[in-house]
Design a protein around this motif. Structure first.
Motif, PDB file in Angstrom:
ATOM      1  N   PHE A  47       0.859  -1.188   0.000  1.00 31.59           N
ATOM      2  CA  PHE A  47       0.000   0.000   0.000  1.00 31.59           C
ATOM      3  C   PHE A  47       0.892   1.235   0.000  1.00 31.59           C
ATOM      4  O   PHE A  47       1.243   1.739   1.067  1.00 31.59           O
ATOM      5  CB  PHE A  47      -0.917  -0.004   1.226  1.00 31.59           C
ATOM      6  CG  PHE A  47      -1.672  -1.296   1.399  1.00 31.59           C
ATOM      7  CD1 PHE A  47      -2.755  -1.586   0.583  1.00 31.59           C
ATOM      8  CD2 PHE A  47      -1.274  -2.217   2.352  1.00 31.59           C
ATOM      9  CE1 PHE A  47      -3.438  -2.783   0.726  1.00 31.59           C
ATOM     10  CE2 PHE A  47      -1.958  -3.414   2.505  1.00 31.59           C
ATOM     11  CZ  PHE A  47      -3.045  -3.699   1.686  1.00 31.59           C
ATOM     12  N   PRO A  48       1.254   1.736  -1.181  1.00 29.11           N
ATOM     13  CA  PRO A  48       2.217   2.831  -1.258  1.00 29.11           C
ATOM     14  C   PRO A  48       1.732   4.155  -0.666  1.00 29.11           C
ATOM     15  O   PRO A  48       2.547   5.015  -0.352  1.00 29.11           O
ATOM     16  CB  PRO A  48       2.500   2.977  -2.757  1.00 29.11           C
ATOM     17  CG  PRO A  48       1.431   2.220  -3.445  1.00 29.11           C
ATOM     18  CD  PRO A  48       0.870   1.228  -2.483  1.00 29.11           C
ATOM     19  N   THR A  49       0.415   4.303  -0.509  1.00 31.05           N
ATOM     20  CA  THR A  49      -0.126   5.528   0.087  1.00 31.05           C
ATOM     21  C   THR A  49      -1.231   5.167   1.076  1.00 31.05           C
ATOM     22  O   THR A  49      -1.789   4.065   1.039  1.00 31.05           O
ATOM     23  CB  THR A  49      -0.742   6.463  -0.981  1.00 31.05           C
ATOM     24  OG1 THR A  49      -1.866   5.806  -1.558  1.00 31.05           O
ATOM     25  CG2 THR A  49       0.270   6.827  -2.058  1.00 31.05           C
ATOM     26  N   ARG A  50      -1.579   6.117   1.917  1.00 28.95           N
ATOM     27  CA  ARG A  50      -2.691   5.938   2.855  1.00 28.95           C
ATOM     28  C   ARG A  50      -3.988   5.712   2.066  1.00 28.95           C
ATOM     29  O   ARG A  50      -4.812   4.898   2.435  1.00 28.95           O
ATOM     30  CB  ARG A  50      -2.812   7.174   3.747  1.00 28.95           C
ATOM     31  CG  ARG A  50      -3.886   7.072   4.801  1.00 28.95           C
ATOM     32  CD  ARG A  50      -3.976   8.340   5.638  1.00 28.95           C
ATOM     33  NE  ARG A  50      -2.708   8.826   6.134  1.00 28.95           N
ATOM     34  CZ  ARG A  50      -2.070   8.330   7.201  1.00 28.95           C
ATOM     35  NH1 ARG A  50      -2.599   7.358   7.888  1.00 28.95           N
ATOM     36  NH2 ARG A  50      -0.916   8.825   7.590  1.00 28.95           N
ATOM     37  N   GLU A  51      -4.144   6.438   0.949  1.00 25.76           N
ATOM     38  CA  GLU A  51      -5.341   6.269   0.118  1.00 25.76           C
ATOM     39  C   GLU A  51      -5.425   4.855  -0.443  1.00 25.76           C
ATOM     40  O   GLU A  51      -6.500   4.280  -0.522  1.00 25.76           O
ATOM     41  CB  GLU A  51      -5.359   7.270  -1.034  1.00 25.76           C
ATOM     42  CG  GLU A  51      -5.810   8.638  -0.642  1.00 25.76           C
ATOM     43  CD  GLU A  51      -5.958   9.544  -1.847  1.00 25.76           C
ATOM     44  OE1 GLU A  51      -5.293   9.300  -2.878  1.00 25.76           O
ATOM     45  OE2 GLU A  51      -6.747  10.481  -1.754  1.00 25.76           O
ATOM     46  N   ALA A  52      -4.292   4.300  -0.844  1.00 23.53           N
ATOM     47  CA  ALA A  52      -4.287   2.937  -1.377  1.00 23.53           C
ATOM     48  C   ALA A  52      -4.720   1.945  -0.295  1.00 23.53           C
ATOM     49  O   ALA A  52      -5.474   1.000  -0.570  1.00 23.53           O
ATOM     50  CB  ALA A  52      -2.908   2.574  -1.915  1.00 23.53           C
ATOM     51  N   LEU A  53      -4.275   2.174   0.926  1.00 24.46           N
ATOM     52  CA  LEU A  53      -4.689   1.324   2.038  1.00 24.46           C
ATOM     53  C   LEU A  53      -6.187   1.468   2.286  1.00 24.46           C
ATOM     54  O   LEU A  53      -6.905   0.472   2.424  1.00 24.46           O
ATOM     55  CB  LEU A  53      -3.897   1.675   3.302  1.00 24.46           C
ATOM     56  CG  LEU A  53      -4.273   0.923   4.569  1.00 24.46           C
ATOM     57  CD1 LEU A  53      -4.056  -0.584   4.400  1.00 24.46           C
ATOM     58  CD2 LEU A  53      -3.464   1.442   5.748  1.00 24.46           C
ATOM     59  N   PHE A  54      -6.686   2.711   2.314  1.00 28.99           N
ATOM     60  CA  PHE A  54      -8.118   2.921   2.518  1.00 28.99           C
ATOM     61  C   PHE A  54      -8.930   2.333   1.384  1.00 28.99           C
ATOM     62  O   PHE A  54      -9.994   1.772   1.602  1.00 28.99           O
ATOM     63  CB  PHE A  54      -8.433   4.417   2.684  1.00 28.99           C
ATOM     64  CG  PHE A  54      -8.561   4.806   4.117  1.00 28.99           C
ATOM     65  CD1 PHE A  54      -9.779   4.745   4.750  1.00 28.99           C
ATOM     66  CD2 PHE A  54      -7.455   5.193   4.827  1.00 28.99           C
ATOM     67  CE1 PHE A  54      -9.904   5.084   6.075  1.00 28.99           C
ATOM     68  CE2 PHE A  54      -7.564   5.530   6.162  1.00 28.99           C
ATOM     69  CZ  PHE A  54      -8.788   5.482   6.788  1.00 28.99           C
ATOM     70  N   GLU A  55      -8.422   2.461   0.176  1.00 25.50           N
ATOM     71  CA  GLU A  55      -9.137   1.904  -0.966  1.00 25.50           C
ATOM     72  C   GLU A  55      -9.296   0.394  -0.792  1.00 25.50           C
ATOM     73  O   GLU A  55     -10.373  -0.157  -1.016  1.00 25.50           O
ATOM     74  CB  GLU A  55      -8.409   2.245  -2.267  1.00 25.50           C
ATOM     75  CG  GLU A  55      -9.278   2.153  -3.483  1.00 25.50           C
ATOM     76  CD  GLU A  55      -9.077   0.867  -4.251  1.00 25.50           C
ATOM     77  OE1 GLU A  55      -9.950   0.559  -5.060  1.00 25.50           O
ATOM     78  OE2 GLU A  55      -8.070   0.189  -4.030  1.00 25.50           O
ATOM     79  N   ALA A  56      -8.241  -0.259  -0.359  1.00 29.88           N
ATOM     80  CA  ALA A  56      -8.317  -1.699  -0.127  1.00 29.88           C
ATOM     81  C   ALA A  56      -9.269  -2.026   1.023  1.00 29.88           C
ATOM     82  O   ALA A  56     -10.010  -3.008   0.967  1.00 29.88           O
ATOM     83  CB  ALA A  56      -6.927  -2.261   0.163  1.00 29.88           C
ATOM     84  N   LEU A  57      -9.264  -1.188   2.059  1.00 28.47           N
ATOM     85  CA  LEU A  57     -10.137  -1.423   3.205  1.00 28.47           C
ATOM     86  C   LEU A  57     -11.614  -1.241   2.867  1.00 28.47           C
ATOM     87  O   LEU A  57     -12.471  -1.986   3.345  1.00 28.47           O
ATOM     88  CB  LEU A  57      -9.779  -0.490   4.367  1.00 28.47           C
ATOM     89  CG  LEU A  57      -8.516  -0.806   5.144  1.00 28.47           C
ATOM     90  CD1 LEU A  57      -8.193   0.315   6.109  1.00 28.47           C
ATOM     91  CD2 LEU A  57      -8.641  -2.125   5.878  1.00 28.47           C
ATOM     92  N   VAL A  58     -11.916  -0.243   2.070  1.00 25.17           N
ATOM     93  CA  VAL A  58     -13.328   0.076   1.834  1.00 25.17           C
ATOM     94  C   VAL A  58     -13.863  -0.411   0.487  1.00 25.17           C
ATOM     95  O   VAL A  58     -15.051  -0.275   0.220  1.00 25.17           O
ATOM     96  CB  VAL A  58     -13.603   1.595   1.979  1.00 25.17           C
ATOM     97  CG1 VAL A  58     -13.242   2.078   3.355  1.00 25.17           C
ATOM     98  CG2 VAL A  58     -12.926   2.399   0.910  1.00 25.17           C
ATOM     99  N   CYS A  59     -13.003  -0.974  -0.343  1.00 23.75           N
ATOM    100  CA  CYS A  59     -13.411  -1.393  -1.685  1.00 23.75           C
ATOM    101  C   CYS A  59     -14.650  -2.280  -1.658  1.00 23.75           C
ATOM    102  O   CYS A  59     -15.620  -2.031  -2.375  1.00 23.75           O
ATOM    103  CB  CYS A  59     -12.260  -2.108  -2.379  1.00 23.75           C
ATOM    104  SG  CYS A  59     -12.641  -2.672  -4.036  1.00 23.75           S
ATOM    105  N   THR A  60     -14.641  -3.300  -0.849  1.00 25.87           N
ATOM    106  CA  THR A  60     -15.779  -4.218  -0.784  1.00 25.87           C
ATOM    107  C   THR A  60     -17.031  -3.495  -0.323  1.00 25.87           C
ATOM    108  O   THR A  60     -18.117  -3.699  -0.871  1.00 25.87           O
ATOM    109  CB  THR A  60     -15.466  -5.387   0.176  1.00 25.87           C
ATOM    110  OG1 THR A  60     -14.281  -6.037  -0.288  1.00 25.87           O
ATOM    111  CG2 THR A  60     -16.599  -6.366   0.248  1.00 25.87           C
ATOM    112  N   LYS A  61     -16.882  -2.616   0.653  1.00 27.66           N
ATOM    113  CA  LYS A  61     -18.041  -1.884   1.167  1.00 27.66           C
ATOM    114  C   LYS A  61     -18.558  -0.875   0.146  1.00 27.66           C
ATOM    115  O   LYS A  61     -19.759  -0.685   0.020  1.00 27.66           O
ATOM    116  CB  LYS A  61     -17.698  -1.219   2.489  1.00 27.66           C
ATOM    117  CG  LYS A  61     -17.475  -2.259   3.572  1.00 27.66           C
ATOM    118  CD  LYS A  61     -17.208  -1.671   4.901  1.00 27.66           C
ATOM    119  CE  LYS A  61     -16.972  -2.824   5.869  1.00 27.66           C
ATOM    120  NZ  LYS A  61     -16.991  -2.457   7.228  1.00 27.66           N
TER     121      LYS A  61
END
Length: 192
Positions: A47-61
């Motif tokens: 996860f190169p950025t915080r946004e990339a991490l959040f995207e992975a966290l919330v993608c399913t939702k």
């Protein structure tokens, strides 16, 4: 992805969910790496950025939220569909502390990791609004950007502890401003 890399990825996401639940969108990447038992470089490789991490966290939702909009779009009552969409959005926003601010910033930035997910939510909102407008049930002087802005503002507001208990009331106020000439009873009927 190799099996061990996939296990690391899944473990980091699990730890990140907990950290974000505790600290919101400002959870420290370094703290997440430490809690996951990996180096910061390993976390940043996934996860190169915080946004990339959040995207992975919330993608399913976000996918589920967009799917819900698709279901609501076939509803027989466009005003009820739009009000239900507000409630779905608030439930999402309350369950993803701090993500609304990131989504609002990402929605006009094609370079953002959250851009595609934000665009899908924005598009779903615009379709529901257009349907209600087409039947004379929503203000004609609004567009999808206006609705997304109102939803983001409402999501941000109910993310604040002092307003969380008033989420339903605030949703009804915003819905009353969006729906064409509703009475309080119309908004109440559309909610049920």
């Amino acid at each position: 992805m190799r099996a061990d890399a996939r296990m690391n990825y899944d473990h980091i996401l699990m730890v990140a969910r907990d950290a974000v639940a505790e600290r919101g969108a400002n959870a420290s990447m370094r703290d997440i790496a430490r809690r996951a038992g990996v180096g910061l470089a390993t976390l940043l490789r996934h996860f190169p950025t915080r946004e990339a991490l959040f995207e992975a966290l919330v993608c399913t939702k976000l996918d589920a939220l967009t799917q819900k909009a698709d279901e609501l779009e076939t509803s027989t009552q466009p005003d009820k569909a739009l009000l239900s969409w507000f409630h779905e959005w608030i439930a999402f926003a309350q369950g993803q502390k701090g993500v609304v601010e990131m989504m609002a910033a990402a929605h006009t930035n094609p370079d953002s990791a959250l851009y595609a997910s934000c665009a899908a939510v924005h598009s779903a909102s615009a379709r529901l609004l257009a349907r209600a407008q087409g039947e004379g049930r929503a203000r004609a002087d609004m567009n999808g950007d206006d609705l997304f802005g109102l939803m983001a503002a409402l999501g941000w507001l109910v993310d604040l502890p002092s307003f969380a208990s008033r989420a339903d009331h605030l949703t009804h106020i915003v819905a009353s401003a969006v729906l064409a000439c509703p009475t309080g009873n119309d908004v109440e009927k559309a909610a049920h």
